[in-house]
Motif scaffolding. Structure first.
Motif, PDB file in Angstrom:
ATOM      1  N   CYS A  39       0.834  -1.289  -0.067  1.00 35.13           N
ATOM      2  CA  CYS A  39       0.043   0.064  -0.076  1.00 35.13           C
ATOM      3  C   CYS A  39       0.979   1.153   0.045  1.00 35.13           C
ATOM      4  CB  CYS A  39      -0.874   0.072   0.982  1.00 35.13           C
ATOM      5  SG  CYS A  39      -0.123   0.618   2.600  1.00 35.13           S
ATOM      6  N   LEU A  40       2.147   1.088   0.494  1.00 37.86           N
ATOM      7  CA  LEU A  40       2.990   2.289   0.578  1.00 37.86           C
ATOM      8  C   LEU A  40       3.314   2.890  -0.917  1.00 37.86           C
ATOM      9  CD1 LEU A  40       5.242   1.130   3.397  1.00 37.86           C
ATOM     10  CD2 LEU A  40       3.398   2.719   3.519  1.00 37.86           C
ATOM     11  N   ASN A  41       3.114   1.931  -1.936  1.00 35.35           N
ATOM     12  CA  ASN A  41       3.378   2.358  -3.275  1.00 35.35           C
ATOM     13  C   ASN A  41       2.281   3.407  -3.610  1.00 35.35           C
ATOM     14  OD1 ASN A  41       5.721   1.287  -3.877  1.00 35.35           O
ATOM     15  ND2 ASN A  41       4.698  -0.594  -4.578  1.00 35.35           N
ATOM     16  N   LEU A  42       1.061   3.360  -3.012  1.00 36.32           N
ATOM     17  CA  LEU A  42      -0.049   4.241  -3.484  1.00 36.32           C
ATOM     18  C   LEU A  42      -0.204   5.271  -2.666  1.00 36.32           C
ATOM     19  CD1 LEU A  42      -2.201   1.035  -4.099  1.00 36.32           C
ATOM     20  CD2 LEU A  42      -1.323   2.921  -5.842  1.00 36.32           C
ATOM     21  N   ALA A  43       0.483   5.522  -1.533  1.00 39.27           N
ATOM     22  CA  ALA A  43       0.181   6.331  -0.421  1.00 39.27           C
ATOM     23  C   ALA A  43       0.403   7.826  -0.890  1.00 39.27           C
ATOM     24  CB  ALA A  43       1.041   6.251   0.861  1.00 39.27           C
ATOM     25  N   ASP A  44       1.009   8.225  -1.808  1.00 38.79           N
ATOM     26  CA  ASP A  44       1.317   9.466  -2.224  1.00 38.79           C
ATOM     27  C   ASP A  44       0.628   9.847  -3.980  1.00 38.79           C
ATOM     28  OD1 ASP A  44       2.972   7.917  -3.805  1.00 38.79           O
ATOM     29  OD2 ASP A  44       4.186   9.478  -4.236  1.00 38.79           O
ATOM     30  N   LEU A  45      -0.367   8.810  -4.006  1.00 36.48           N
ATOM     31  CA  LEU A  45      -1.108   8.953  -5.400  1.00 36.48           C
ATOM     32  C   LEU A  45      -2.502   8.929  -5.100  1.00 36.48           C
ATOM     33  CD1 LEU A  45       0.796   5.980  -7.291  1.00 36.48           C
ATOM     34  CD2 LEU A  45       1.232   8.352  -7.227  1.00 36.48           C
ATOM     35  N   ASP A  46      -3.377   9.548  -6.167  1.00 36.00           N
ATOM     36  CA  ASP A  46      -4.748   9.952  -6.047  1.00 36.00           C
ATOM     37  C   ASP A  46      -5.614   9.067  -7.120  1.00 36.00           C
ATOM     38  OD1 ASP A  46      -4.299  12.265  -4.448  1.00 36.00           O
ATOM     39  OD2 ASP A  46      -3.757  13.476  -6.335  1.00 36.00           O
ATOM     40  N   PHE A  47      -6.471   8.415  -6.492  1.00 38.10           N
ATOM     41  CA  PHE A  47      -7.414   7.429  -7.228  1.00 38.10           C
ATOM     42  C   PHE A  47      -8.685   7.501  -6.526  1.00 38.10           C
ATOM     43  CE2 PHE A  47      -5.062   5.524  -3.653  1.00 38.10           C
ATOM     44  CZ  PHE A  47      -6.102   4.637  -2.833  1.00 38.10           C
ATOM     45  N   ALA A  48      -9.863   7.143  -7.382  1.00 38.44           N
ATOM     46  CA  ALA A  48     -11.222   7.085  -6.851  1.00 38.44           C
ATOM     47  C   ALA A  48     -11.715   5.916  -6.172  1.00 38.44           C
ATOM     48  CB  ALA A  48     -12.067   7.441  -8.152  1.00 38.44           C
ATOM     49  N   ASP A  49     -11.218   4.695  -6.391  1.00 37.93           N
ATOM     50  CA  ASP A  49     -12.028   3.750  -5.821  1.00 37.93           C
ATOM     51  C   ASP A  49     -10.956   2.380  -5.731  1.00 37.93           C
ATOM     52  OD1 ASP A  49     -13.877   2.005  -4.403  1.00 37.93           O
ATOM     53  OD2 ASP A  49     -15.123   1.980  -6.258  1.00 37.93           O
ATOM     54  N   TYR A  50     -11.285   1.397  -4.935  1.00 38.22           N
ATOM     55  CA  TYR A  50     -10.254   0.140  -4.800  1.00 38.22           C
ATOM     56  C   TYR A  50     -10.997  -0.915  -4.805  1.00 38.22           C
ATOM     57  CZ  TYR A  50      -7.198  -3.411  -2.661  1.00 38.22           C
ATOM     58  OH  TYR A  50      -6.506  -4.631  -2.590  1.00 38.22           O
ATOM     59  N   LEU A  51     -10.652  -2.015  -5.513  1.00 34.75           N
ATOM     60  CA  LEU A  51     -11.356  -3.221  -5.531  1.00 34.75           C
ATOM     61  C   LEU A  51     -10.170  -4.437  -5.397  1.00 34.75           C
ATOM     62  CD1 LEU A  51     -13.872  -3.712  -8.250  1.00 34.75           C
ATOM     63  CD2 LEU A  51     -14.192  -3.896  -5.869  1.00 34.75           C
ATOM     64  N   GLU A  52     -10.244  -5.401  -4.512  1.00 34.81           N
ATOM     65  CA  GLU A  52      -9.484  -6.635  -4.584  1.00 34.81           C
ATOM     66  C   GLU A  52      -9.691  -7.501  -6.073  1.00 34.81           C
ATOM     67  OE1 GLU A  52      -7.406  -8.608  -2.204  1.00 34.81           O
ATOM     68  OE2 GLU A  52      -7.221  -6.631  -1.335  1.00 34.81           O
ATOM     69  N   TYR A  53      -8.514  -8.115  -6.333  1.00 32.22           N
ATOM     70  CA  TYR A  53      -8.519  -8.481  -7.654  1.00 32.22           C
ATOM     71  C   TYR A  53      -9.643  -9.671  -7.960  1.00 32.22           C
ATOM     72  CZ  TYR A  53      -6.798 -13.246  -6.804  1.00 32.22           C
ATOM     73  OH  TYR A  53      -6.696 -14.574  -6.118  1.00 32.22           O
ATOM     74  N   ASP A  54      -9.809 -10.332  -6.975  1.00 35.72           N
ATOM     75  CA  ASP A  54     -10.891 -11.447  -7.281  1.00 35.72           C
ATOM     76  C   ASP A  54     -12.076 -10.887  -7.207  1.00 35.72           C
ATOM     77  OD1 ASP A  54     -10.954 -10.666  -4.503  1.00 35.72           O
ATOM     78  OD2 ASP A  54     -10.693 -12.902  -3.724  1.00 35.72           O
ATOM     79  N   GLU A  55     -12.555  -9.867  -6.674  1.00 35.24           N
ATOM     80  CA  GLU A  55     -13.917  -9.162  -6.724  1.00 35.24           C
ATOM     81  C   GLU A  55     -13.924  -8.414  -7.996  1.00 35.24           C
ATOM     82  OE1 GLU A  55     -17.489  -7.663  -5.626  1.00 35.24           O
ATOM     83  OE2 GLU A  55     -16.431  -9.070  -5.117  1.00 35.24           O
ATOM     84  N   LEU A  56     -12.977  -8.219  -8.653  1.00 26.53           N
ATOM     85  CA  LEU A  56     -12.919  -7.490 -10.052  1.00 26.53           C
ATOM     86  C   LEU A  56     -13.192  -8.677 -11.078  1.00 26.53           C
ATOM     87  CD1 LEU A  56     -12.497  -5.183 -12.085  1.00 26.53           C
ATOM     88  CD2 LEU A  56     -10.386  -5.783 -12.372  1.00 26.53           C
ATOM     89  N   GLU A  57     -12.466  -9.882 -11.019  1.00 26.94           N
ATOM     90  CA  GLU A  57     -12.803 -10.777 -11.593  1.00 26.94           C
ATOM     91  C   GLU A  57     -14.295 -11.115 -11.645  1.00 26.94           C
ATOM     92  OE1 GLU A  57     -10.710 -15.046 -12.817  1.00 26.94           O
ATOM     93  OE2 GLU A  57     -10.686 -14.329 -10.707  1.00 26.94           O
TER      94      GLU A  57
END
Length: 317
Positions: A39-57
């Motif tokens: 998650c630290l790779n995303l801590a300085d980035l902006d986005f609108a929503d998150y899903l776990e990969y299996d939920e997207l599938e």
């Protein structure tokens, strides 16, 4: 909205950063955060929503997704080249990719996905032709299998589909990869800790540290992905390297020059890697150039200090 899978990973998080730099923040990020360190790779980035990969599938298989999605950057995969559980790897890298591809085709959404130069095995040819493809492990086979599937679907294609065969990518946001991180990062850590970086002695007819790889900075990888987003008429499977191999000595010299100190030490070539180690890779970039890609790529003499500057700024921030 743009979907980025593997968004907390190395290349995925850099694609999110590249989109943010364009002012794009309507991004659905997707990953498997069982390892929360990513998650630290995303801590300085902006986005609108998150899903776990299996939920997207699940939602894509059920055709239960919102409208207004413009593109899917599919970077998520099991990237462990030592994983031999074939059913697990194929579920993550092949079946999952097929589900996303099918949804994108139904809805005419651009699908840009991560393939891998590992499909070429030991080489010696690294060109996007079937007779050059010789995968040597499950990871490589899963990427090869999906490329085969995409090729077979070619005539029925309804929207942009591009696979990028990444070569040796290095740069920001790879800290979570541990032993799988780039040699540039390992060499820098070794010099900081011990004052020396350790390279393999000679093998396969190459001198000590003279084994050669096509090292590409992740910023160049992002630039290729975003160019493809801007050019929806381009589809196909393309190499994504610099087109120029450089030695491990070149990388070590660039790291030593940045630190202003350090030495190289050559260690015995591991017996476990004999016959299983790529002593040479070099992307044939003619296909991507013929498709219209206009940019040049950074050599390690430019890319490595750029990466180490970023790491130093992160440590002092």
């Amino acid at each position: 909205m743009i979907i980025v899978t593997g968004a907390a990973g190395f290349i995925g998080s850099n694609i999110v950063a590249g989109l943010n730099a364009r002012g794009v923040r309507d991004i659905l990020i997707v990953d498997d955060l069982a390892d929360g360190h990513k998650c630290l790779n995303l801590a300085d980035l902006d986005f609108a929503d998150y899903l776990e990969y299996d939920e997207l599938e699940r939602r894509m298989a059920a055709d239960d997704m919102p409208g207004g999605i413009d593109a899917v950057f599919h970077e998520g995969a099991c990237s462990d080249t030592t994983e031999w559980d074939g059913r697990y790897v194929m579920a993550r890298n092949f079946t999952y990719s097929k589900t996303l591809h099918a949804w994108c085709q139904r809805h005419r959404v651009a699908f840009l996905y991560a393939s891998s130069a590992s499909v070429y095995g030991m080489g010696p040819d690294f060109v996007e032709r079937r007779n050059a493809e010789k995968p040597l492990n499950m990871y490589a086979f899963s990427k090869f299998a999906f490329d085969q599937y995409v090729r077979a679907q070619g005539r029925a294609r309804r929207s942009q589909v591009v696979g990028l065969r990444y070569f040796n990518v290095y740069g920001p946001r790879e800290g979570h990869k541990g032993r799988m991180a780039s040699v540039a990062r390992h060499f820098s850590n070794q010099i900081a800790e011990d004052g020396e970086c350790r390279l393999f002695a000679g093998s396969d007819g190459y001198g000590s540290g003279e084994q050669r790889r096509d090292f590409i900075h992740v910023d160049d990888v992002v630039a290729v992905n975003l160019w493809l987003l801007d050019n929806p008429q381009v589809s196909g499977i393309y190499n994504c390297g610099t087109g120029r191999s450089q030695t491990f000595n070149d990388v070590a010299d660039a790291v030593i020059a940045w630190h202003g100190r350090g030495e190289k030490r050559y260690i015995d070539f591991p017996k476990s890697l004999v016959g299983r180690y790529q002593s040479f890779t070099e992307a044939d970039m003619a296909a991507l150039q013929q498709a219209g890609y206009p940019n040049t790529f950074m050599p390690v003499e430019e890319g490595v200090p750029r990466y180490l500057d970023w790491l130093a700024a992160r440590r002092t921030a």
